[in-house]
Design an enzyme around this catalytic site. Sequence first.
Site, PDB file in Angstrom:
ATOM      1  N   TYR A  93       0.858  -1.225   0.211  1.00 10.25           N
ATOM      2  CA  TYR A  93      -0.599  -0.252  -0.333  1.00 10.25           C
ATOM      3  C   TYR A  93       0.711   1.235   0.022  1.00 10.25           C
ATOM      4  O   TYR A  93       0.584   2.443  -0.637  1.00 10.25           O
ATOM      5  CB  TYR A  93      -0.498   0.089   1.332  1.00 10.25           C
ATOM      6  N   LYS A 111       0.932   3.946  -2.961  1.00  6.87           N
ATOM      7  CA  LYS A 111       0.744   6.093  -2.926  1.00  6.87           C
ATOM      8  C   LYS A 111       2.419   6.304  -3.320  1.00  6.87           C
ATOM      9  O   LYS A 111       2.194   7.208  -3.923  1.00  6.87           O
ATOM     10  CB  LYS A 111       0.710   5.395  -1.158  1.00  6.87           C
TER      11      LYS A 111
END
Length: 220
Positions: free
Chosen positions: A120, A124
């Site tokens: 994750y 990002k």
Amino acid sequence: MLGATGAVGTEVVQSLRGDARLTKLALLGRRELSGVAQSTITQHRIDVLNPDSYASLLSGYQCAICTLGVGEPSSVSREEFLRIDKQAVIDFATACRQSGVEHFQLLSSVGADARSRSFYLRSKGELNESLEALNFRRLSLFQPSMIITPVNRYGISQALTLALWPGLSRILFGPLQKFRGIDVSTLGKAMALNSWSEGRGVERLHWDEMMSLYTTGQHE
């Protein structure tokens, strides 16, 4: 703006629509946001995964705001997450840049790092770096930790987090302060207010900076 129907996006729109400085706001999405009808706001139903469906709508705007994202990443495959949270955002930003948008604002995440071991946070971070490479006159990366919402939308895990995080936030100081939770309405207000402030280059906004924007706006 892309992502207006999400929790943060809705708060951004509510703040912008009540600002006398607003002259034109276009909301792009798969569905329309209810309760925001006014002469300064137009809504367009688009395919968020196909920039050809909205590229012609971007001319004449100085600032773009993106709060698009998968609400619960664990509910979709990694491939689907990357299509929405990463590639769709890159495509939107690229189209904005090509249309002359000078200021791009993104709802990112605390800890975003292209070299992170976390899928994750790595995703990002890679997204942030891709946007930096587009060389906007100004790029605002909002990097909140836990976003506190009034309603639990994702089950027991979020319910526990919403219950515990406010207390935990009070003991986070110094370098850990950026991990404090932030109320969704405060975050939305901060993003909206940042649209009107002056700046240049890349700025990363954590808890301190977001709260400063919000507090300053409350006294204007």
